[in-house]
Design a protein around this motif. Sequence first.
Motif, PDB file in Angstrom:
ATOM      1  N   TRP A 175     -14.457 -86.725  45.451  1.00  0.00           N
ATOM      2  CA  TRP A 175     -13.959 -86.005  44.271  1.00  0.00           C
ATOM      3  C   TRP A 175     -13.345 -86.968  43.266  1.00  0.00           C
ATOM      4  O   TRP A 175     -13.612 -86.867  42.055  1.00  0.00           O
ATOM      5  CB  TRP A 175     -12.917 -84.969  44.695  1.00  0.00           C
ATOM      6  CG  TRP A 175     -12.259 -84.317  43.507  1.00  0.00           C
ATOM      7  CD1 TRP A 175     -12.742 -83.276  42.761  1.00  0.00           C
ATOM      8  CD2 TRP A 175     -11.027 -84.704  42.896  1.00  0.00           C
ATOM      9  NE1 TRP A 175     -11.880 -82.990  41.729  1.00  0.00           N
ATOM     10  CE2 TRP A 175     -10.814 -83.851  41.797  1.00  0.00           C
ATOM     11  CE3 TRP A 175     -10.077 -85.688  43.184  1.00  0.00           C
ATOM     12  CZ2 TRP A 175      -9.692 -83.952  40.969  1.00  0.00           C
ATOM     13  CZ3 TRP A 175      -8.950 -85.789  42.371  1.00  0.00           C
ATOM     14  CH2 TRP A 175      -8.765 -84.933  41.276  1.00  0.00           C
ATOM     15  N   SER A 176     -12.526 -87.882  43.732  1.00  0.00           N
ATOM     16  CA  SER A 176     -11.829 -88.787  42.815  1.00  0.00           C
ATOM     17  C   SER A 176     -12.804 -89.684  42.067  1.00  0.00           C
ATOM     18  O   SER A 176     -12.647 -89.921  40.861  1.00  0.00           O
ATOM     19  CB  SER A 176     -10.802 -89.636  43.578  1.00  0.00           C
ATOM     20  OG  SER A 176     -11.399 -90.326  44.666  1.00  0.00           O
ATOM     21  N   GLY A 177     -13.828 -90.180  42.760  1.00  0.00           N
ATOM     22  CA  GLY A 177     -14.808 -91.014  42.095  1.00  0.00           C
ATOM     23  C   GLY A 177     -15.532 -90.262  40.992  1.00  0.00           C
ATOM     24  O   GLY A 177     -15.734 -90.785  39.887  1.00  0.00           O
ATOM     25  N   GLN A 178     -15.917 -89.013  41.275  1.00  0.00           N
ATOM     26  CA  GLN A 178     -16.589 -88.199  40.269  1.00  0.00           C
ATOM     27  C   GLN A 178     -15.658 -87.890  39.096  1.00  0.00           C
ATOM     28  O   GLN A 178     -16.081 -87.909  37.939  1.00  0.00           O
ATOM     29  CB  GLN A 178     -17.086 -86.904  40.904  1.00  0.00           C
ATOM     30  CG  GLN A 178     -18.204 -87.107  41.917  1.00  0.00           C
ATOM     31  CD  GLN A 178     -18.536 -85.838  42.675  1.00  0.00           C
ATOM     32  OE1 GLN A 178     -17.656 -85.063  43.041  1.00  0.00           O
ATOM     33  NE2 GLN A 178     -19.817 -85.615  42.914  1.00  0.00           N
ATOM     34  N   ALA A 179     -14.387 -87.610  39.411  1.00  0.00           N
ATOM     35  CA  ALA A 179     -13.414 -87.294  38.359  1.00  0.00           C
ATOM     36  C   ALA A 179     -13.169 -88.501  37.462  1.00  0.00           C
ATOM     37  O   ALA A 179     -13.073 -88.372  36.237  1.00  0.00           O
ATOM     38  CB  ALA A 179     -12.105 -86.817  38.985  1.00  0.00           C
ATOM     39  N   LEU A 180     -13.075 -89.676  38.056  1.00  0.00           N
ATOM     40  CA  LEU A 180     -12.871 -90.895  37.265  1.00  0.00           C
ATOM     41  C   LEU A 180     -14.078 -91.184  36.391  1.00  0.00           C
ATOM     42  O   LEU A 180     -13.945 -91.587  35.232  1.00  0.00           O
ATOM     43  CB  LEU A 180     -12.585 -92.076  38.196  1.00  0.00           C
ATOM     44  CG  LEU A 180     -11.244 -92.056  38.918  1.00  0.00           C
ATOM     45  CD1 LEU A 180     -11.221 -93.070  40.057  1.00  0.00           C
ATOM     46  CD2 LEU A 180     -10.100 -92.335  37.945  1.00  0.00           C
ATOM     47  N   LEU A 181     -15.266 -90.980  36.948  1.00  0.00           N
ATOM     48  CA  LEU A 181     -16.489 -91.217  36.182  1.00  0.00           C
ATOM     49  C   LEU A 181     -16.561 -90.245  34.997  1.00  0.00           C
ATOM     50  O   LEU A 181     -16.959 -90.625  33.890  1.00  0.00           O
ATOM     51  CB  LEU A 181     -17.700 -91.055  37.097  1.00  0.00           C
ATOM     52  CG  LEU A 181     -19.006 -91.736  36.663  1.00  0.00           C
ATOM     53  CD1 LEU A 181     -18.819 -93.246  36.541  1.00  0.00           C
ATOM     54  CD2 LEU A 181     -20.107 -91.427  37.665  1.00  0.00           C
ATOM     55  N   ALA A 182     -16.145 -88.996  35.223  1.00  0.00           N
ATOM     56  CA  ALA A 182     -16.158 -88.001  34.158  1.00  0.00           C
ATOM     57  C   ALA A 182     -15.175 -88.365  33.050  1.00  0.00           C
ATOM     58  O   ALA A 182     -15.403 -88.031  31.877  1.00  0.00           O
ATOM     59  CB  ALA A 182     -15.832 -86.621  34.722  1.00  0.00           C
ATOM     60  N   ARG A 183     -14.094 -89.052  33.411  1.00  0.00           N
ATOM     61  CA  ARG A 183     -13.096 -89.487  32.419  1.00  0.00           C
ATOM     62  C   ARG A 183     -13.505 -90.790  31.727  1.00  0.00           C
ATOM     63  O   ARG A 183     -12.771 -91.286  30.900  1.00  0.00           O
ATOM     64  CB  ARG A 183     -11.750 -89.693  33.116  1.00  0.00           C
ATOM     65  CG  ARG A 183     -11.103 -88.421  33.612  1.00  0.00           C
ATOM     66  CD  ARG A 183      -9.953 -88.738  34.567  1.00  0.00           C
ATOM     67  NE  ARG A 183      -8.838 -89.384  33.891  1.00  0.00           N
ATOM     68  CZ  ARG A 183      -7.674 -88.794  33.621  1.00  0.00           C
ATOM     69  NH1 ARG A 183      -7.500 -87.517  33.941  1.00  0.00           N
ATOM     70  NH2 ARG A 183      -6.692 -89.447  33.035  1.00  0.00           N
ATOM     71  N   LYS A 184     -14.678 -91.328  32.122  1.00  0.00           N
ATOM     72  CA  LYS A 184     -15.155 -92.610  31.579  1.00  0.00           C
ATOM     73  C   LYS A 184     -14.136 -93.728  31.814  1.00  0.00           C
ATOM     74  O   LYS A 184     -13.890 -94.571  30.936  1.00  0.00           O
ATOM     75  CB  LYS A 184     -15.486 -92.485  30.086  1.00  0.00           C
ATOM     76  CG  LYS A 184     -16.577 -91.458  29.782  1.00  0.00           C
ATOM     77  CD  LYS A 184     -16.974 -91.499  28.342  1.00  0.00           C
ATOM     78  CE  LYS A 184     -18.027 -90.482  27.943  1.00  0.00           C
ATOM     79  NZ  LYS A 184     -18.845 -89.890  28.956  1.00  0.00           N
ATOM     80  N   ALA A 185     -13.542 -93.714  33.007  1.00  0.00           N
ATOM     81  CA  ALA A 185     -12.580 -94.761  33.381  1.00  0.00           C
ATOM     82  C   ALA A 185     -13.278 -96.115  33.411  1.00  0.00           C
ATOM     83  O   ALA A 185     -14.449 -96.205  33.805  1.00  0.00           O
ATOM     84  CB  ALA A 185     -11.968 -94.452  34.745  1.00  0.00           C
ATOM     85  N   ASN A 186     -12.565 -97.158  33.001  1.00  0.00           N
ATOM     86  CA  ASN A 186     -13.187 -98.486  32.942  1.00  0.00           C
ATOM     87  C   ASN A 186     -13.217 -99.188  34.296  1.00  0.00           C
ATOM     88  O   ASN A 186     -13.668-100.325  34.389  1.00  0.00           O
ATOM     89  CB  ASN A 186     -12.486 -99.370  31.903  1.00  0.00           C
ATOM     90  CG  ASN A 186     -11.005 -99.541  32.192  1.00  0.00           C
ATOM     91  OD1 ASN A 186     -10.473 -98.950  33.132  1.00  0.00           O
ATOM     92  ND2 ASN A 186     -10.338-100.325  31.374  1.00  0.00           N
TER      93      ASN A 186
END
Length: 226
Positions: A175-186
Motif C-alpha cells: 500500500w505504501s509503495g503505491q501511495a508514494l508512487l501516486a504522490r509522485k514522490a521522488n
Amino acid sequence: DFFFIRQAEYQPYVNMLGPGSVKQGELVDPNYFDFISFAQYATIARDMRDPPGVFEEMQPVEVGEDEPQTFVPVAVRRDTDIRIADLPAEHGRMVGRAILSRLNETFGDTTSAIPSIPKGSRPRPDVLLTSLEQMMRLFLVNGFAWDGTASMKSSSNNGAGATFSLTFTSPATLWSGQALLARKANLLNNFALKVALVMAQDAGYKILTSSTHYSGNKEISEFTVA
C-alpha cells in the motif's frame, strides 16, 4: 512533518482496512509497518525537495519497556557537498548498504549467505543474478512478502545492457509503495531494489536506469546495467 503526516493519514488508513486490522506502534505488524513506511518516506521525499543545511530532528530517547516513547530535538547538519538533486540516490545507497550489511551480518556465516562477488570484478550477469536471487530469498525469510523472485530479462556476453527484474507478491510495503508512487514522490520505499543496486555497483556495474511499478498485489522493480 512526519508527525503531521502520520496524524493526518493514520485514521483514513485504519478505516480503509477495518477495525482491529492495525496494531498501532507494533512494527512487526505488517499493516502498521506499511503505514509507518509511507509516513516516513512521504516526509523524506517532501523534505528533500529543498532541504536546509542545518535542521532540527526529533530523535527517540531510550525508555523503559512499559514507558511511553519520548523524543528530544537534536540539531543536525547535512553534508552540503551533496547536490540536492543527488540526495534521493545517496539516500538509496545508504539504505541499500545498511540492509545488505545487516543481511550479511545475520546470514553471512550460514548456508543461506548471499554469494559473495569480489568488489569491482564485473562477473557475468548470471553470477550477479544468483546473488540477487538469494537476496530476495532472505527478504522472504524475514517475512517481507508472500513470494519473491529475481530474473534477468536480457543480457549480452559482457553484461552490458542486462536488465534485472525483482518481483514481490504481497510485500509488506504494497500500500505504501503505491501511495508514494501516486504522490509522485521522488523516492520510494523499494528496499530490495536499493540493495540490488548496491550489489550491482559493488560488483563493478554501472546503473543505467531503475524503476518500480505495481501491478495488482505485485511490486516489480527493474534496473539495467552497463
